[in-house]
Enzyme design. Sequence first.
Site, PDB file in Angstrom:
ATOM      1  N   VAL A  83     -45.662   1.261  23.861  1.00 53.76           N
ATOM      2  CA  VAL A  83     -44.280   0.905  23.524  1.00 53.76           C
ATOM      3  C   VAL A  83     -43.317   1.974  24.028  1.00 53.76           C
ATOM      4  O   VAL A  83     -42.280   1.685  24.624  1.00 53.76           O
ATOM      5  CB  VAL A  83     -44.129   0.685  22.000  1.00 53.76           C
ATOM      6  CG1 VAL A  83     -42.671   0.384  21.654  1.00 53.76           C
ATOM      7  CG2 VAL A  83     -45.021  -0.451  21.520  1.00 53.76           C
ATOM      8  N   CYS A  84     -43.678   3.239  23.799  1.00 54.10           N
ATOM      9  CA  CYS A  84     -42.830   4.351  24.246  1.00 54.10           C
ATOM     10  C   CYS A  84     -42.645   4.342  25.762  1.00 54.10           C
ATOM     11  O   CYS A  84     -41.563   4.665  26.270  1.00 54.10           O
ATOM     12  CB  CYS A  84     -43.452   5.690  23.865  1.00 54.10           C
ATOM     13  SG  CYS A  84     -43.741   5.905  22.120  1.00 54.10           S
ATOM     14  N   THR A  85     -43.681   3.996  26.464  1.00 55.81           N
ATOM     15  CA  THR A  85     -43.601   3.960  27.927  1.00 55.81           C
ATOM     16  C   THR A  85     -42.526   2.979  28.375  1.00 55.81           C
ATOM     17  O   THR A  85     -41.721   3.281  29.269  1.00 55.81           O
ATOM     18  CB  THR A  85     -44.978   3.574  28.513  1.00 55.81           C
ATOM     19  OG1 THR A  85     -45.938   4.571  28.114  1.00 55.81           O
ATOM     20  CG2 THR A  85     -44.936   3.502  30.025  1.00 55.81           C
ATOM     21  N   LEU A  98     -38.896   4.488  27.299  1.00 55.94           N
ATOM     22  CA  LEU A  98     -38.406   5.569  28.154  1.00 55.94           C
ATOM     23  C   LEU A  98     -38.046   5.045  29.539  1.00 55.94           C
ATOM     24  O   LEU A  98     -37.062   5.494  30.145  1.00 55.94           O
ATOM     25  CB  LEU A  98     -39.457   6.680  28.254  1.00 55.94           C
ATOM     26  CG  LEU A  98     -39.578   7.546  27.000  1.00 55.94           C
ATOM     27  CD1 LEU A  98     -40.830   8.394  27.060  1.00 55.94           C
ATOM     28  CD2 LEU A  98     -38.362   8.433  26.813  1.00 55.94           C
TER      29      LEU A  98
END
Length: 213
Positions: free
Chosen positions: A45-47, A50
């Site tokens: 999810v973070c990928t 960002l």
Amino acid sequence: MSTLRLGDTAPDFEQDSSKGRIKFHEYLGDSWGVLFSHPADFTPVCTTELGYTSKLAQEFAKRNVKVLALSVDEAASHQKWIGDINETQNTTVDFPILADADRKVSTLYDMIHPNASATATVRSVFVIDPAKKVRLTITYPASTGRNFDEILRVIDSLQLTDQYSVATPVNWKDGEDVIILPSIQDPEVIKSKFPKGHTVVKPYLRTTPQPNK
């Protein structure tokens, strides 16, 4: 530390990052800031978050906003992860990711919620104005990706309402009508402040075209 509230001064800190040492208040200078945390490097999810934030670089720049991400992994890990983000999201991450291995910033900003996870930071977002005041806080669960279009929308609203005596209605977007503050009652003041005219829906609900458009 207790939870930061709206209007509080954003705590200053010095911490390592993917772009070297960051002194937070110095880094922000006279800009607005968005500080947002991520549970860990190399998480799916973070990928995506960002990557999308990177694609919004020009949108943040034209609003005078500096972006600063945070993860509890080391800077060397961030560098490897940025390679993955750039590759998979077709972008170039150019903003710093804080390396908060000692949890210093996470603790200052109450980003670790023990009942959700004892070690990983939740998806916190802080919008900070040039006076270093906290103007927005949003906290998402780790499993849910954030809506960065919404964060831009709130920044648009904050910057507009700081400058004019208005508030923004539900689902407002830049360019749409706004609400005249109920505290303004003098008809002459209304006429001078809102030369484009206004509509009285109810005595307490008066709309006017966005003043700076």
